[in-house]
Design an enzyme around this catalytic site. Structure first.
Site, short mmCIF file in Angstrom:
data_model
loop_
_atom_site.label_atom_id
_atom_site.label_comp_id
_atom_site.label_asym_id
_atom_site.label_seq_id
_atom_site.Cartn_x
_atom_site.Cartn_y
_atom_site.Cartn_z
N ARG A 100 0.88 -1.18 0.00
CA ARG A 100 0.00 0.00 0.00
C ARG A 100 0.90 1.22 0.00
O ARG A 100 1.70 1.42 0.92
CB ARG A 100 -0.93 0.00 1.21
CG ARG A 100 -1.65 1.33 1.39
CD ARG A 100 -2.78 1.28 2.38
NE ARG A 100 -3.94 0.60 1.82
CZ ARG A 100 -5.18 0.75 2.26
NH1 ARG A 100 -5.44 1.55 3.29
NH2 ARG A 100 -6.18 0.10 1.70
N HIS A 127 -7.32 0.77 -6.59
CA HIS A 127 -7.55 -0.07 -5.41
C HIS A 127 -8.20 -1.37 -5.90
O HIS A 127 -9.39 -1.64 -5.65
CB HIS A 127 -8.46 0.68 -4.43
CG HIS A 127 -8.45 0.12 -3.04
ND1 HIS A 127 -7.68 -0.97 -2.64
CD2 HIS A 127 -9.15 0.50 -1.92
CE1 HIS A 127 -7.90 -1.23 -1.36
NE2 HIS A 127 -8.78 -0.35 -0.90
N GLN A 130 -10.16 -3.95 -3.55
CA GLN A 130 -11.44 -3.43 -3.07
C GLN A 130 -12.55 -3.70 -4.09
O GLN A 130 -13.63 -4.20 -3.74
CB GLN A 130 -11.32 -1.92 -2.83
CG GLN A 130 -12.61 -1.27 -2.39
CD GLN A 130 -12.97 -1.63 -0.96
OE1 GLN A 130 -12.18 -1.44 -0.07
NE2 GLN A 130 -14.17 -2.14 -0.75
N ASP A 216 -17.17 7.00 -1.79
CA ASP A 216 -15.87 6.86 -1.12
C ASP A 216 -15.58 8.21 -0.47
O ASP A 216 -16.27 9.20 -0.75
CB ASP A 216 -14.81 6.50 -2.19
CG ASP A 216 -13.40 6.32 -1.64
OD1 ASP A 216 -13.24 6.19 -0.41
OD2 ASP A 216 -12.45 6.30 -2.46
N CYS A 256 -16.68 1.79 0.39
CA CYS A 256 -15.50 0.96 0.66
C CYS A 256 -15.01 1.11 2.09
O CYS A 256 -14.25 0.28 2.56
CB CYS A 256 -14.40 1.29 -0.34
SG CYS A 256 -13.93 3.02 -0.35
N ARG A 284 -13.60 -8.59 1.64
CA ARG A 284 -12.18 -8.35 1.31
C ARG A 284 -11.37 -9.61 1.63
O ARG A 284 -10.49 -10.01 0.88
CB ARG A 284 -11.64 -7.16 2.13
CG ARG A 284 -12.33 -5.82 1.85
CD ARG A 284 -12.01 -5.31 0.46
NE ARG A 284 -10.58 -5.17 0.25
CZ ARG A 284 -9.81 -4.18 0.70
NH1 ARG A 284 -10.35 -3.17 1.35
NH2 ARG A 284 -8.51 -4.15 0.46
N1 CP Z 1 -11.40 0.07 2.24
C1 CP Z 1 -10.12 -0.02 2.68
O1 CP Z 1 -9.18 -0.29 1.91
O2 CP Z 1 -9.98 0.19 4.01
P1 CP Z 1 -8.61 0.38 4.81
O3 CP Z 1 -8.01 1.69 4.37
O4 CP Z 1 -9.01 0.34 6.25
O5 CP Z 1 -7.68 -0.76 4.44
N1 NVA Z 2 -9.90 6.76 -1.85
C1 NVA Z 2 -9.60 6.35 -0.50
C2 NVA Z 2 -9.84 4.89 -0.32
C3 NVA Z 2 -9.67 4.39 1.09
C4 NVA Z 2 -9.86 2.92 1.22
C5 NVA Z 2 -8.17 6.72 -0.16
O1 NVA Z 2 -7.29 6.55 -1.01
O2 NVA Z 2 -7.91 7.18 0.97
#
Ligand code: CP
Ligand code: NVA
Length: 297
Positions: A100, A127, A130, A216, A256, A284
């Site tokens: 990540r 993502h 997701q 989101d 999400c 997930r």
């Molecule tokens: N939706 C999602 O990816 O959540 P987190 O940021 O908690 O991993």
């Molecule tokens: N668009 C959001 C998704 C979080 C799971 C971000 O990048 O923070």
């Protein structure tokens, strides 16, 4: 060597192959195959995470492997060691990696230099895990997503809607993105993806007849300095009861998570659809097991 770097990089057949394995993983948490037996998978996270971190740690464990969580700030990467060198070191020790981070290029570089299967666990661009879990969640409640209408409301340029664009192009559903012009996805992505993807400014128009309303956060990780501008610009793009009334009766409302009530969704709508939203979060785990099994299969 297979990787999951983006949904752009998956073919339709690969997406279908991954999704087809999710029900078996969900139906039987412990009795399923253990394709990661004896393996160690690095999880390098440069951004916060609840769902992705826990679902991958539990999923790797239940597939027989050992997750090794590495906060990017705790390893030399956080002090400026290049991702390519980090990849060349870890590639000699671990069997796969879940990353990540901010730049999509970092995930691509890690895959290229490590020589181990690499998963994008969220970048600024995409993502993918997701959206695979979300499609599974939709299909377990409403049947095949092909031919349906999915409406995304909010920051249409961030990672989540971009992964939805590629899913729509591959799986043949209509995607409508309702966002102010400055928060609509890059034209170049829409042109590359093709498919039935429509961007519009009016959320109500986008919601009419939709099978799913999806939203989101307005302020993605890394965009905190723009928070005030974003909240001002996206104020009219809340998923609420009035928008749900414009959608198809029985439309799913999905998020999400994490959710900011009173911003991208109101409290009443969030709680009315909490069962779907928290199933997304649970799925997930099951969907990512299917991703990991596909990667090493
Ligand atoms: N939706 C999602 O990816 O959540 P987190 O940021 O908690 O991993
Ligand atoms: N668009 C959001 C998704 C979080 C799971 C971000 O990048 O923070």
């Amino acid at each position: 060597m297979k990787h999951l770097l983006s949904l752009e990089s998956l073919t339709r057949d690969e997406m279908i192959a991954i999704l087809s394995r999710v029900p078996a993983f969900k139906a039987n948490r412990r009795g399923h195959v253990r394709p990661l037996e004896g393996q160690t998978w690095a999880m390098i996270f440069s951004k916060s995470s609840t769902r992705t971190r826990v679902s991958f740690e539990v999923g790797i464990h239940e597939l027989g492997g050992r997750p090794l969580f590495l906060n990017a700030g705790d390893i030399q990467l956080g002090r400026g060691e290049p991702i390519r060198d980090t990849a060349r070191v870890l590639g000699r020790m671990v069997h796969g990696a879940v990353i990540r981070t901010y730049a999509q290029q970092d995930v691509a570089d890690f895959a290229a230099y490590s020589g181990v299967p690499t998963v994008n666990a969220l970048t600024d661009d995409e993502h993918p895990c997701q959206i695979l879990a979300d499609i599974f969640t939709f299909e377990e409640r409403r049947g095949p997503i092909s031919g349906k209408v999915v409406t995304f409301v909010g920051d249409g340029a961030c990672n989540v809607p971009v992964s939805w664009i590629w899913a729509a192009a591959r799986l043949g559903f209509e995607l409508r993105i309702a966002a102010p012009p400055a928060y609509q996805p890059d034209r170049s992505i829409l042109e590359r993806a093709g498919g039935r993807v429509v961007c519009m400014e009016d959320p109500r128009e986008a919601a009419v007849g939709a099978d799913m309303l999806y939203t989101d956060v307005w302020v993605s990780m890394g965009r905190e300095a723009e928070a005030a501008d974003r909240i001002a610009a996206l104020g009219g793009y809340q998923v609420n009861a009035s928008l749900v009334r414009a959608a198809k009766p029985g439309a799913l409302v999905m998020h999400c998570l994490p959710a900011y009530r009173g911003k991208e969704i109101d409290e009443e709508t969030f709680e009315a659809h909490a069962d779907t939203i928290f199933s997304q979060a649970e799925n997930r785990l099951h969907a990512q097991k299917a991703v990991l099994a596909w990667l090493v299969g």
